[in-house]
Enzyme design. Structure first.
Site, PDB file in Angstrom:
ATOM      1  N   ASP A  26     -10.447  14.654  -3.517  1.00 21.32           N
ATOM      2  CA  ASP A  26      -9.544  14.907  -4.648  1.00 21.32           C
ATOM      3  C   ASP A  26      -9.683  13.844  -5.731  1.00 21.32           C
ATOM      4  OD1 ASP A  26      -8.401  17.072  -3.236  1.00 21.32           O
ATOM      5  OD2 ASP A  26      -7.206  15.654  -2.064  1.00 21.32           O
ATOM      6  N   LYS A 225     -12.783  -5.872  -3.556  1.00 23.32           N
ATOM      7  CA  LYS A 225     -13.701  -5.242  -2.606  1.00 23.32           C
ATOM      8  C   LYS A 225     -14.520  -6.299  -1.880  1.00 23.32           C
ATOM      9  CE  LYS A 225     -15.156  -2.925  -6.210  1.00 23.32           C
ATOM     10  NZ  LYS A 225     -15.943  -2.064  -7.127  1.00 23.32           N
ATOM     11  N   ASP A 250     -22.526   0.641  -7.134  1.00 20.83           N
ATOM     12  CA  ASP A 250     -23.927   0.229  -7.091  1.00 20.83           C
ATOM     13  C   ASP A 250     -24.186  -0.925  -6.129  1.00 20.83           C
ATOM     14  OD1 ASP A 250     -22.674  -1.770  -8.589  1.00 20.83           O
ATOM     15  OD2 ASP A 250     -24.501  -2.168  -9.744  1.00 20.83           O
TER      16      ASP A 250
END
Lengths: 304, 304
Positions: A26, A225, A250
């Site tokens: 979603d 992250k 990436d």
């Protein structure tokens, strides 16, 4: 055939598998590598438009802490992409949110080794930040009887990428963490290097974070992250389970690992720091679900 | 009773055991903590005189890379202790010696993140050093099309304590290590903190080294304590086996570990960073052979 750690090797995104991916999510989460320097990568604007028109939520998740969400939204607009602050999750914002969800007292201060983006996010969250760019030109006095004073009300030190790193800031942050009882040590992220300019890579936040780890002999709480802290915040905000999201990025060790850690689908684009040979090298043990050359391949494969 | 890792707990140095220690060694190695700030610790001069008069070789081994051996000898003289350059082994000297014994080509250059002491030792060894204090005020241009240039002839980067650390130096050293084929990454030492001033501790070389490890994703060759490289050099120079030496120092994780790694006897003095409670804490797994309050106890226990 399975890769190291039992992970299946990444599948090349194709007309055959894109519908399965598309129907299973979603939301698409993008790292901010949809641009290079000051230009949007070709076809990105159209791809984002199509995803939105098909009802997919778009969320932008970046480890770059130099800008605040407001500054990012401004950059998106200047590139002709309409993205609201609410759709942007930067590690500068995550640092402020970490304090907020952990009920960090408003009367305590936060010392910042990093850029204006972190200070702005702290202010937005109601906190008082010290340090940052303001301390960039400060020098230390290494005379025998000089005492380096620090604010005893600092209850957290936030460390991000800081091109104005100096010994003053390192000592300030170190004293806060070592001497102020319970002082938190928060890292926006630990990226080794980053493309601060088009032509080359530069030392990343991991460099300043490692320096502080060494002098404090402590490990930080990482909010960017591959830590899943940002995912917890955004999943709650948008009421979308992480299993219904696809992380597009990436970098294997931040973007893809973040997506995997959080239980998302993952799509690696080869337009940034990771090459196909790195992805397929036997020493690489992080395999995304899918990989493709660039974001705009999605558009083409969807037949748009 | 044995300590963690099967090590016997340290014995308090006493009139009963000092003769055994004294007779078993030909040399005493001291960390440069025989002074505090600009003063020699009480009784140190007399202790050193007595040891010399009894035929013991005295050697000074320090992780501090800010001074060269010449500068150290000058400091000893200014404190009224006669020590020659030959008796001093600093991590700045060790860095230059590492290059020398490994036949580092004279035509290659060495980039220095650290102080003048390293540059002086490099010059003494016939090498060309770049960086150091000279790069302390340099700033980077983070403009899109600026290329940060580095010298392709740099074949080694030496990292030590640098109170003038900045992003320019971090990028310079990182590019040399990442892009110059075979470029060595040498750390003088990895101390977390050090008493740069009398009143407090400051981030140590470990801080700059960790920053460089993070951005290069490489581990350095460490030439200072606890690495035994300096021991190999000095043992060869003085033709004394390390088993006939006693390392005297105030740090468990550098001095004592260095002595143990090299097979020396070890004596911890409690006049510096290590307290008796740290020594005897169950979490400490580095036990010297002996411990005492201060260097001058040796004098008293020898009945001088």
């Amino acid at each position: 055939m399975s890769g190291q750690n039992g992970q299946a090797p990444a599948e090349l995104l194709s007309a055959n598998n894109i519908t399965a991916l598309f129907d299973s999510v979603d939301a698409f989460l993008f790292d901010c590598v949809i641009w290079k320097g000051d230009k949007l990568i070709d076809g990105v604007r159209q791809t984002l438009d199509v995803l939105r028109s098909k009802g997919k939520k778009l969320i932008f998740v970046t480890n770059n802490s130099r800008r605040s969400r407001r500054q990012y939204a401004h950059k998106f607009h200047s590139l002709g992409v309409s993205v609201s602050e609410d759709e942007i999750f930067s590690s500068s914002f995550a640092a402020a949110m970490y304090l907020k969800v952990n009920n960090f007292p408003q009367e305590n201060k936060v010392y910042v080794i990093g850029g204006e983006g972190i200070l702005e996010e702290l202010r937005q969250a109601g906190y008082t930040g010290l340090g940052g760019p303001e301390d960039g030109e400060k020098r230390v006095q290494l005379k025998s009887n000089c005492l380096f004073e620090h604010d005893k009300n600092v209850g957290a030190v936030v460390v991000g990428l800081d091109p104005h790193i100096n010994y003053y800031k390192l000592q300030y942050g170190t004293l806060c963490i070592r001497e102020n009882p319970g002082c938190l040590f928060i890292a926006t992220n630990r990226d080794a290097v980053g493309h601060l300019t088009d032509l080359q890579e530069w030392p990343g936040a991991g460099c300043m974070v490692a320096a502080m780890c060494a002098s404090t002999e402590k490990e930080p709480i990482v909010v960017g992250k591959p830590s899943t802290f940002m995912m917890e915040i955004l999943s709650k905000k948008f009421q979308i389970a992480s299993s219904r999201m696809c992380m597009v990025g990436d970098r294997l060790d931040t973007d893809i690992l973040f997506g995997q850690n959080a239980g998302c689908k993952t799509l690696l684009v080869l337009s940034g720091v990771t090459t196909q040979s790195t992805l397929q090298d036997p020493s690489n043990n992080i395999q995304p679900d899918y990989y493709t050359n660039q974001v705009s391949d999605i558009l083409e494969l969807l037949g748009q």
